[in-house]
Design a protein around this motif. Structure first.
Motif, PDB file in Angstrom:
ATOM      1  N   GLU A 132      49.172  55.219  56.093  1.00  0.00           N
ATOM      2  CA  GLU A 132      48.135  56.052  56.685  1.00  0.00           C
ATOM      3  C   GLU A 132      48.286  57.511  56.274  1.00  0.00           C
ATOM      4  OE1 GLU A 132      44.983  57.614  58.543  1.00  0.00           O
ATOM      5  OE2 GLU A 132      45.397  55.484  58.166  1.00  0.00           O
ATOM      6  N   SER A 133      49.537  57.965  56.157  1.00  0.00           N
ATOM      7  CA  SER A 133      49.781  59.348  55.756  1.00  0.00           C
ATOM      8  C   SER A 133      49.312  59.602  54.334  1.00  0.00           C
ATOM      9  CB  SER A 133      51.272  59.680  55.877  1.00  0.00           C
ATOM     10  OG  SER A 133      51.709  59.590  57.213  1.00  0.00           O
ATOM     11  N   LEU A 134      49.513  58.617  53.450  1.00  0.00           N
ATOM     12  CA  LEU A 134      49.032  58.746  52.078  1.00  0.00           C
ATOM     13  C   LEU A 134      47.510  58.844  52.045  1.00  0.00           C
ATOM     14  CD1 LEU A 134      51.294  56.241  50.081  1.00  0.00           C
ATOM     15  CD2 LEU A 134      51.386  58.743  50.058  1.00  0.00           C
ATOM     16  N   ARG A 135      46.856  58.020  52.880  1.00  0.00           N
ATOM     17  CA  ARG A 135      45.393  58.078  52.943  1.00  0.00           C
ATOM     18  C   ARG A 135      44.922  59.421  53.493  1.00  0.00           C
ATOM     19  NH1 ARG A 135      45.904  52.445  54.412  1.00  0.00           N
ATOM     20  NH2 ARG A 135      45.994  52.992  56.632  1.00  0.00           N
ATOM     21  N   ALA A 136      45.627  59.918  54.524  1.00  0.00           N
ATOM     22  CA  ALA A 136      45.252  61.209  55.111  1.00  0.00           C
ATOM     23  C   ALA A 136      45.446  62.343  54.115  1.00  0.00           C
ATOM     24  CB  ALA A 136      46.091  61.467  56.368  1.00  0.00           C
ATOM     25  N   LEU A 137      46.528  62.258  53.334  1.00  0.00           N
ATOM     26  CA  LEU A 137      46.786  63.290  52.330  1.00  0.00           C
ATOM     27  C   LEU A 137      45.701  63.272  51.265  1.00  0.00           C
ATOM     28  CD1 LEU A 137      48.824  65.461  51.563  1.00  0.00           C
ATOM     29  CD2 LEU A 137      50.019  63.770  50.167  1.00  0.00           C
ATOM     30  N   GLY A 138      45.256  62.054  50.898  1.00  0.00           N
ATOM     31  CA  GLY A 138      44.182  61.938  49.927  1.00  0.00           C
ATOM     32  C   GLY A 138      42.882  62.508  50.447  1.00  0.00           C
ATOM     33  N   ARG A 139      42.588  62.261  51.744  1.00  0.00           N
ATOM     34  CA  ARG A 139      41.361  62.792  52.341  1.00  0.00           C
ATOM     35  C   ARG A 139      41.385  64.311  52.421  1.00  0.00           C
ATOM     36  NH1 ARG A 139      42.032  58.325  55.963  1.00  0.00           N
ATOM     37  NH2 ARG A 139      42.971  59.719  57.518  1.00  0.00           N
ATOM     38  N   SER A 140      42.587  64.866  52.660  1.00  0.00           N
ATOM     39  CA  SER A 140      42.685  66.318  52.808  1.00  0.00           C
ATOM     40  C   SER A 140      42.401  67.055  51.504  1.00  0.00           C
ATOM     41  CB  SER A 140      44.087  66.700  53.316  1.00  0.00           C
ATOM     42  OG  SER A 140      45.067  66.461  52.319  1.00  0.00           O
ATOM     43  N   ARG A 141      42.503  66.342  50.377  1.00  0.00           N
ATOM     44  CA  ARG A 141      42.271  66.970  49.080  1.00  0.00           C
ATOM     45  C   ARG A 141      40.819  66.847  48.613  1.00  0.00           C
ATOM     46  NH1 ARG A 141      47.739  64.678  46.032  1.00  0.00           N
ATOM     47  NH2 ARG A 141      49.223  66.003  47.152  1.00  0.00           N
ATOM     48  N   ARG A 142      40.016  66.086  49.385  1.00  0.00           N
ATOM     49  CA  ARG A 142      38.609  65.955  49.026  1.00  0.00           C
ATOM     50  C   ARG A 142      37.817  67.153  49.539  1.00  0.00           C
ATOM     51  NH1 ARG A 142      37.907  59.889  51.459  1.00  0.00           N
ATOM     52  NH2 ARG A 142      39.526  58.864  50.219  1.00  0.00           N
ATOM     53  N   PRO A 143      36.633  67.353  48.966  1.00  0.00           N
ATOM     54  CA  PRO A 143      35.755  68.405  49.515  1.00  0.00           C
ATOM     55  C   PRO A 143      35.441  68.113  50.976  1.00  0.00           C
ATOM     56  CG  PRO A 143      34.997  67.701  47.349  1.00  0.00           C
ATOM     57  CD  PRO A 143      36.087  66.755  47.750  1.00  0.00           C
ATOM     58  N   ALA A 144      35.217  69.161  51.753  1.00  0.00           N
ATOM     59  CA  ALA A 144      35.021  69.001  53.191  1.00  0.00           C
ATOM     60  C   ALA A 144      33.883  68.042  53.531  1.00  0.00           C
ATOM     61  CB  ALA A 144      34.745  70.373  53.834  1.00  0.00           C
ATOM     62  N   LYS A 267      52.238  71.377  56.155  1.00  0.00           N
ATOM     63  CA  LYS A 267      50.970  70.814  56.582  1.00  0.00           C
ATOM     64  C   LYS A 267      51.217  69.536  57.393  1.00  0.00           C
ATOM     65  CE  LYS A 267      48.342  72.545  52.609  1.00  0.00           C
ATOM     66  NZ  LYS A 267      47.519  72.159  51.439  1.00  0.00           N
ATOM     67  N   ALA A 268      50.250  69.199  58.252  1.00  0.00           N
ATOM     68  CA  ALA A 268      50.387  68.027  59.115  1.00  0.00           C
ATOM     69  C   ALA A 268      50.572  66.744  58.298  1.00  0.00           C
ATOM     70  CB  ALA A 268      49.152  67.897  60.014  1.00  0.00           C
ATOM     71  N   GLU A 269      49.808  66.608  57.203  1.00  0.00           N
ATOM     72  CA  GLU A 269      49.910  65.397  56.384  1.00  0.00           C
ATOM     73  C   GLU A 269      51.286  65.280  55.729  1.00  0.00           C
ATOM     74  OE1 GLU A 269      47.510  67.600  56.144  1.00  0.00           O
ATOM     75  OE2 GLU A 269      45.718  66.553  56.868  1.00  0.00           O
ATOM     76  N   GLN A 270      51.832  66.419  55.306  1.00  0.00           N
ATOM     77  CA  GLN A 270      53.166  66.411  54.701  1.00  0.00           C
ATOM     78  C   GLN A 270      54.238  66.035  55.718  1.00  0.00           C
ATOM     79  OE1 GLN A 270      53.074  70.489  53.316  1.00  0.00           O
ATOM     80  NE2 GLN A 270      52.614  69.862  51.202  1.00  0.00           N
ATOM     81  N   LEU A 271      54.101  66.519  56.943  1.00  0.00           N
ATOM     82  CA  LEU A 271      55.056  66.178  57.999  1.00  0.00           C
ATOM     83  C   LEU A 271      55.052  64.683  58.274  1.00  0.00           C
ATOM     84  CD1 LEU A 271      54.511  69.059  60.588  1.00  0.00           C
ATOM     85  CD2 LEU A 271      56.565  68.618  59.249  1.00  0.00           C
ATOM     86  N   ARG A 272      53.862  64.075  58.309  1.00  0.00           N
ATOM     87  CA  ARG A 272      53.774  62.647  58.626  1.00  0.00           C
ATOM     88  C   ARG A 272      54.371  61.790  57.516  1.00  0.00           C
ATOM     89  NH1 ARG A 272      48.479  63.928  60.966  1.00  0.00           N
ATOM     90  NH2 ARG A 272      47.355  62.894  59.293  1.00  0.00           N
ATOM     91  N   ILE A 273      54.176  62.200  56.253  1.00  0.00           N
ATOM     92  CA  ILE A 273      54.759  61.441  55.144  1.00  0.00           C
ATOM     93  C   ILE A 273      56.281  61.537  55.173  1.00  0.00           C
ATOM     94  CG2 ILE A 273      55.127  61.558  52.641  1.00  0.00           C
ATOM     95  CD1 ILE A 273      52.251  61.663  52.185  1.00  0.00           C
ATOM     96  N   LEU A 274      56.810  62.716  55.447  1.00  0.00           N
ATOM     97  CA  LEU A 274      58.260  62.882  55.522  1.00  0.00           C
ATOM     98  C   LEU A 274      58.860  62.041  56.642  1.00  0.00           C
ATOM     99  CD1 LEU A 274      58.616  66.744  54.946  1.00  0.00           C
ATOM    100  CD2 LEU A 274      59.378  64.923  53.407  1.00  0.00           C
ATOM    101  N   LEU A 275      58.210  62.030  57.804  1.00  0.00           N
ATOM    102  CA  LEU A 275      58.711  61.246  58.931  1.00  0.00           C
ATOM    103  C   LEU A 275      58.672  59.760  58.608  1.00  0.00           C
ATOM    104  CD1 LEU A 275      59.716  60.963  61.807  1.00  0.00           C
ATOM    105  CD2 LEU A 275      57.347  61.109  62.599  1.00  0.00           C
ATOM    106  N   ALA A 276      57.564  59.290  58.018  1.00  0.00           N
ATOM    107  CA  ALA A 276      57.435  57.880  57.669  1.00  0.00           C
ATOM    108  C   ALA A 276      58.500  57.458  56.655  1.00  0.00           C
ATOM    109  CB  ALA A 276      56.043  57.604  57.105  1.00  0.00           C
ATOM    110  N   SER A 277      58.761  58.305  55.676  1.00  0.00           N
ATOM    111  CA  SER A 277      59.773  57.993  54.665  1.00  0.00           C
ATOM    112  C   SER A 277      61.159  57.887  55.296  1.00  0.00           C
ATOM    113  CB  SER A 277      59.788  59.078  53.578  1.00  0.00           C
ATOM    114  OG  SER A 277      58.528  59.176  52.944  1.00  0.00           O
ATOM    115  N   LEU A 278      61.458  58.777  56.204  1.00  0.00           N
ATOM    116  CA  LEU A 278      62.766  58.761  56.865  1.00  0.00           C
ATOM    117  C   LEU A 278      62.933  57.513  57.717  1.00  0.00           C
ATOM    118  CD1 LEU A 278      65.358  60.380  57.274  1.00  0.00           C
ATOM    119  CD2 LEU A 278      64.264  61.504  59.213  1.00  0.00           C
TER     120      LEU A 278
END
Length: 306
Positions: A132-144, A267-278
């Motif tokens: 989910e974090s990967l998907r959120a990170l991808g969405r954050s890079r799209r135009p608003a 960023k929030a998306e980066q925090l979630r990916i780091l937590l999931a990886s850990l």
């Protein structure tokens, strides 16, 4: 410097324990988790008996959560009413979890049960969070204009007993938060975790809370639930090692302040990916230890109690 732990009945290095507490404290301030999901397995790895690791790990979660909550309160990033609703379920779950823990201990299966719980829950939740974090990170890079909503009004918003949570900008039923709190309370008692690794994604994706208040609110609930769990463990099975707890707390309080500062820079998306990886790394390590053939098939553990 070796220190003897009277309840665990083992000798450990002071600096190792201080370092473990510090790392877990950083996680508490950085991700909004109590850190028990990491501290309990680490205590396993250095030879602390599982029953003592679970009970004392919950105690350290209390200290690191206090430090983290204070930092979040200064930022006004805690939804206090939501925290109290989560706490109602958390306390009820703690009572149920202590009963399960004591039953498994009486059967002599608590060590295996705790490790299996870690592998299953951490592995499952970690994988879902990572995807989910990967998907959120991808969405954050799209135009608003092309971004999809973080959550929609589904079954959660159709339940009765609704309440307004101004800090979160929500008007939802109190039933889902109570159920989330209950599940976290059970896990906290059985596994010695604060439950943030489940609560944080549940608050974001199930309840629809904004990330800016999730961390502080999660720590608020974890603080009181873990304190209650520690007290219950101390009363029912006398497995809280005060000397071990003090050394972990020293590192944890310092680490939580460092983590809170670092968390404000990511960023929030980066925090979630780091937590999931850990979470996934811890689950893989525990799973490996369960299936690998030990170097010695028979051993005498000083920490074992009849």
């Amino acid at each position: 410097m070796q220190i003897y732990l009277p309840i665990a009945e083992v000798s450990v290095n002071f600096f190792v324990l201080f370092g473990i507490g510090g790392v877990v404290g950083i996680l508490s301030g950085l991700f909004g988790v109590g850190g028990g999901f990491l501290i309990t397995p680490l205590l396993f790895f250095i030879g602390i008996p599982p029953t003592v690791a679970v009970a004392t790990g919950a105690n350290q979660v209390v200290a690191s959560s206090v430090s983290g909550v204070l930092s979040q309160l200064k930022r006004k990033a805690v939804d206090v009413p939501m925290g109290f609703i989560l706490l109602v379920g958390g306390l009820a779950g703690s009572v149920a979890g202590i009963s399960i823990f004591n039953y498994l201990q009486a059967l002599g299966q608590i060590d295996l049960a705790v490790q299996l719980c870690y592998v299953v829950f951490l592995g499952g939740v970690g994988l879902l969070m990572f995807l989910e974090s990967l998907r959120a990170l991808g969405r954050s890079r799209r135009p608003a204009a092309k971004r999809s909503k973080r959550h929609s009004h589904g079954w959660v918003h159709r339940l009765p007993l609704k309440m307004k949570f101004r800090a979160s900008g929500l008007y939802i039923s109190v039933i889902p938060p109570i159920l989330v709190g209950f599940c976290v309370g059970v896990l906290g008692a059985v596994m010695g975790v604060g439950g943030g690794f489940i609560m944080v994604p549940a608050m974001i994706y199930l309840l629809g809370m904004p990330t800016k208040v999730v961390i502080g609110t999660s720590l608020f609930q974890i603080l009181f639930t873990s304190a209650f769990t520690t007290m219950m463990h101390a009363i029912t099975n006398q497995s809280v090692d005060v000397m071990l707890a003090i050394m972990l707390i020293l590192g944890g309080v310092i680490g939580a302040q460092i983590g809170s500062i670092l968390g404000g820079r990511l960023k929030a998306e980066q925090l979630r990916i780091l937590l999931a990886s850990l979470v996934l790394l811890v689950a893989l390590k525990l799973g490996y230890d369960l299936v690998v053939r030990p170097s010695e098939l028979y051993s005498i553990s000083l920490g074992a109690k009849g």
